[in-house]
Design a protein around this motif. Structure first.
Motif, mmCIF file in Angstrom:
data_model
loop_
_atom_site.group_PDB
_atom_site.id
_atom_site.type_symbol
_atom_site.label_atom_id
_atom_site.label_comp_id
_atom_site.label_asym_id
_atom_site.label_seq_id
_atom_site.Cartn_x
_atom_site.Cartn_y
_atom_site.Cartn_z
ATOM 1 N N LEU A 42 3.476 18.676 5.721
ATOM 2 C CA LEU A 42 3.352 18.505 4.272
ATOM 3 C C LEU A 42 3.803 17.111 3.838
ATOM 4 C CD1 LEU A 42 4.585 22.001 3.047
ATOM 5 C CD2 LEU A 42 2.266 21.086 2.919
ATOM 6 N N TYR A 43 4.815 16.593 4.526
ATOM 7 C CA TYR A 43 5.270 15.235 4.208
ATOM 8 C C TYR A 43 4.161 14.232 4.537
ATOM 9 C CZ TYR A 43 8.459 11.282 3.735
ATOM 10 O OH TYR A 43 9.060 10.118 3.309
ATOM 11 N N MET A 44 3.473 14.475 5.631
ATOM 12 C CA MET A 44 2.333 13.628 5.999
ATOM 13 C C MET A 44 1.261 13.650 4.910
ATOM 14 S SD MET A 44 0.600 11.701 8.136
ATOM 15 C CE MET A 44 1.137 11.863 9.839
ATOM 16 N N VAL A 45 1.057 14.818 4.315
ATOM 17 C CA VAL A 45 0.084 14.923 3.224
ATOM 18 C C VAL A 45 0.505 14.043 2.048
ATOM 19 C CG1 VAL A 45 -0.929 16.466 1.499
ATOM 20 C CG2 VAL A 45 -0.672 17.242 3.867
ATOM 21 N N GLY A 46 1.796 14.098 1.679
ATOM 22 C CA GLY A 46 2.292 13.291 0.576
ATOM 23 C C GLY A 46 2.118 11.804 0.829
ATOM 24 N N ILE A 47 2.518 11.361 2.017
ATOM 25 C CA ILE A 47 2.375 9.956 2.376
ATOM 26 C C ILE A 47 0.898 9.593 2.501
ATOM 27 C CG2 ILE A 47 2.804 8.261 4.191
ATOM 28 C CD1 ILE A 47 5.261 8.842 2.578
ATOM 29 N N GLY A 48 0.102 10.519 3.033
ATOM 30 C CA GLY A 48 -1.332 10.267 3.173
ATOM 31 C C GLY A 48 -2.020 10.074 1.836
ATOM 32 N N LEU A 49 -1.612 10.837 0.844
ATOM 33 C CA LEU A 49 -2.210 10.715 -0.491
ATOM 34 C C LEU A 49 -1.973 9.326 -1.086
ATOM 35 C CD1 LEU A 49 -1.399 14.184 -2.112
ATOM 36 C CD2 LEU A 49 -3.652 13.296 -1.483
ATOM 37 N N VAL A 50 -0.741 8.834 -0.986
ATOM 38 C CA VAL A 50 -0.468 7.508 -1.549
ATOM 39 C C VAL A 50 -1.114 6.415 -0.705
ATOM 40 C CG1 VAL A 50 1.647 8.224 -2.712
ATOM 41 C CG2 VAL A 50 1.781 7.355 -0.381
ATOM 42 N N GLY A 51 -1.203 6.652 0.616
ATOM 43 C CA GLY A 51 -1.908 5.695 1.467
ATOM 44 C C GLY A 51 -3.386 5.623 1.110
ATOM 45 N N PHE A 52 -3.983 6.774 0.831
ATOM 46 C CA PHE A 52 -5.386 6.823 0.422
ATOM 47 C C PHE A 52 -5.580 6.078 -0.902
ATOM 48 C CE2 PHE A 52 -8.946 9.115 -1.683
ATOM 49 C CZ PHE A 52 -9.951 8.804 -0.759
ATOM 50 N N PHE A 53 -4.607 6.238 -1.812
ATOM 51 C CA PHE A 53 -4.666 5.511 -3.082
ATOM 52 C C PHE A 53 -4.669 4.005 -2.829
ATOM 53 C CE2 PHE A 53 -2.127 3.097 -6.157
ATOM 54 C CZ PHE A 53 -2.897 3.238 -7.301
ATOM 55 N N MET A 54 -3.806 3.542 -1.911
ATOM 56 C CA MET A 54 -3.749 2.115 -1.584
ATOM 57 C C MET A 54 -5.110 1.622 -1.099
ATOM 58 S SD MET A 54 -0.090 1.964 0.458
ATOM 59 C CE MET A 54 -0.310 0.256 0.978
ATOM 60 N N TRP A 55 -5.720 2.396 -0.206
ATOM 61 C CA TRP A 55 -6.989 1.976 0.395
ATOM 62 C C TRP A 55 -8.108 1.953 -0.649
ATOM 63 C CZ3 TRP A 55 -11.509 4.958 1.882
ATOM 64 C CH2 TRP A 55 -12.415 4.213 2.654
ATOM 65 N N ILE A 56 -8.184 3.016 -1.474
ATOM 66 C CA ILE A 56 -9.220 3.082 -2.512
ATOM 67 C C ILE A 56 -9.041 1.948 -3.518
ATOM 68 C CG2 ILE A 56 -10.036 4.411 -4.509
ATOM 69 C CD1 ILE A 56 -11.117 5.454 -1.896
ATOM 70 N N TYR A 57 -7.821 1.704 -3.942
ATOM 71 C CA TYR A 57 -7.583 0.652 -4.923
ATOM 72 C C TYR A 57 -7.967 -0.710 -4.365
ATOM 73 C CZ TYR A 57 -5.404 -2.440 -8.290
ATOM 74 O OH TYR A 57 -5.201 -3.429 -9.223
ATOM 75 N N SER A 58 -7.662 -0.938 -3.089
ATOM 76 C CA SER A 58 -7.993 -2.236 -2.494
ATOM 77 C C SER A 58 -9.500 -2.476 -2.503
ATOM 78 C CB SER A 58 -7.451 -2.315 -1.061
ATOM 79 O OG SER A 58 -8.196 -1.490 -0.173
ATOM 80 N N ARG A 59 -10.273 -1.425 -2.331
ATOM 81 C CA ARG A 59 -11.722 -1.567 -2.357
ATOM 82 C C ARG A 59 -12.221 -1.828 -3.783
ATOM 83 N NH1 ARG A 59 -13.979 -0.264 2.414
ATOM 84 N NH2 ARG A 59 -16.044 0.037 1.498
ATOM 85 N N VAL A 60 -11.625 -1.138 -4.749
ATOM 86 C CA VAL A 60 -11.994 -1.366 -6.146
ATOM 87 C C VAL A 60 -11.642 -2.794 -6.562
ATOM 88 C CG1 VAL A 60 -11.526 -0.681 -8.535
ATOM 89 C CG2 VAL A 60 -11.776 1.073 -6.753
ATOM 90 N N ALA A 61 -10.494 -3.280 -6.075
ATOM 91 C CA ALA A 61 -10.038 -4.618 -6.442
ATOM 92 C C ALA A 61 -10.679 -5.707 -5.576
ATOM 93 C CB ALA A 61 -8.520 -4.691 -6.319
ATOM 94 N N ASN A 62 -11.528 -5.290 -4.631
ATOM 95 C CA ASN A 62 -12.295 -6.237 -3.815
ATOM 96 C C ASN A 62 -11.451 -7.119 -2.898
ATOM 97 O OD1 ASN A 62 -14.874 -5.463 -4.833
ATOM 98 N ND2 ASN A 62 -14.456 -6.650 -6.692
ATOM 99 N N TYR A 63 -10.353 -6.555 -2.372
ATOM 100 C CA TYR A 63 -9.709 -7.323 -1.308
ATOM 101 C C TYR A 63 -9.586 -6.500 -0.024
ATOM 102 C CZ TYR A 63 -5.145 -5.135 -2.441
ATOM 103 O OH TYR A 63 -4.121 -4.250 -2.666
ATOM 104 N N TYR A 64 -10.100 -5.281 -0.028
ATOM 105 C CA TYR A 64 -10.364 -4.492 1.175
ATOM 106 C C TYR A 64 -9.202 -4.463 2.179
ATOM 107 C CZ TYR A 64 -15.087 -4.518 -0.644
ATOM 108 O OH TYR A 64 -16.175 -4.358 -1.456
ATOM 109 N N LEU A 65 -8.175 -3.741 1.800
ATOM 110 C CA LEU A 65 -7.080 -3.481 2.723
ATOM 111 C C LEU A 65 -7.619 -2.675 3.902
ATOM 112 C CD1 LEU A 65 -3.928 -3.715 2.991
ATOM 113 C CD2 LEU A 65 -3.810 -1.451 1.940
#
Length: 273
Positions: A42-65
């Motif tokens: 479950l902790y992995m899920v929590g960390i995974g959710l915020v990690g997914f947010f980082m990745w999605i935001y980077s694509r929206v902001a066009n610097y592609y983490l």
């Protein structure tokens, strides 16, 4: 050190270690190795959710983490958290004798909680140092940064603050109430007790939220009215029971202190007043 990564990591930790962990699971992981693995997942899920947010935001902001960087980040945090919990489990269930472990858990609950959370927070800072060393950054707009700061603050106000109070200050509860709570925990809570606890938590959560919002708009004088209204409802018990009055004051001071600290650390810079 990237402040944005720190905020993201704290959100993931709060979700995984508090909101995704029920009291039943917290009790289970103390006694059974299965509970440690469930919590780790479950902790992995929590960390995974915020990690997914980082990745999605980077694509929206066009610097592609890079996705692999996000995966490594989430995996390392989750694995380190799991190893700390696993080590604690083996110390108390495999190394120490059962009576010794139970005595320490009963008498040193506050110390165990503080050390446990300190180790988890230390691993977050370790990851931040590694990201800095390898030059990984997570840049966001001012609006998103404000959103992250407020998210951390709001999440901390509720379940983490409640659990911290219970872990650190429960021993100061009046003896009669504490004994009754122990009996209820052993035998199971009846519906009336469950409703009373739920009401108390809701009142505490609303109290801290209102104080936080008033701090945000610089309406400091209005905070006193909240605690005056709260005291009126418990007036007779405060007057007639000294131990309860002291515990009530302790809880009130803890609540307002925690709220002010959360505001100063995470939200003062985004005040709308």
């Amino acid at each position: 050190m990237n402040y944005n990564i720190l905020l993201i990591s704290i959100i993931g930790h709060i979700l995984g270690d508090f909101y995704f962990q029920t009291q039943k699971l917290a009790d289970e992981k103390k006694k059974k190795i299965d509970g440690v693995f469930k919590h780790g997942g479950l902790y992995m899920v929590g960390i995974g959710l915020v990690g997914f947010f980082m990745w999605i935001y980077s694509r929206v902001a066009n610097y592609y983490l890079q996705l692999r960087i996000v995966v490594y980040f989430a995996l390392v945090l989750a694995v380190l958290h799991f190893l700390i919990d696993l080590f604690k489990f083996y110390v108390f269930r495999r190394i120490l004798k059962e009576d010794v472990a139970e005595r320490i858990e009963r008498n040193q609950k506050a110390a165990i909680y503080i050390v446990d959370q300190s180790l988890h927070i230390a691993t977050i800072f370790l990851i931040l140092l590694l990201t800095k060393k390898f030059g990984y950054e997570f840049e966001v707009s001012d609006t998103i940064k404000t959103f992250l700061q407020l998210s951390v603050a709001i999440l901390l106000l509720f379940k983490p603050t409640n659990i911290t109070f219970k872990a650190v200050l429960q021993e100061y509860k009046p003896n009669e109430d504490r004994a009754q709570a122990d009996i209820q925990q052993e035998n199971g809570d009846n519906q009336e007790v469950v409703e009373e606890r739920r009401t108390g938590k809701i009142i505490g959560n609303l109290e801290r939220l209102l104080v936080f919002l008033l701090l945000m708009v610089n309406q400091y004088s209005a905070i006193g009215f909240i605690f005056a209204a709260k005291s009126i409802t418990r007036y007779s018990k405060i007057v007639n029971e000294k131990e309860f009055a002291e515990y009530y004051l302790l809880g009130t001071l803890y609540s307002i202190t925690a709220t002010i600290l959360i505001y100063l650390v995470f939200a003062k810079g985004v005040s709308v007043g």
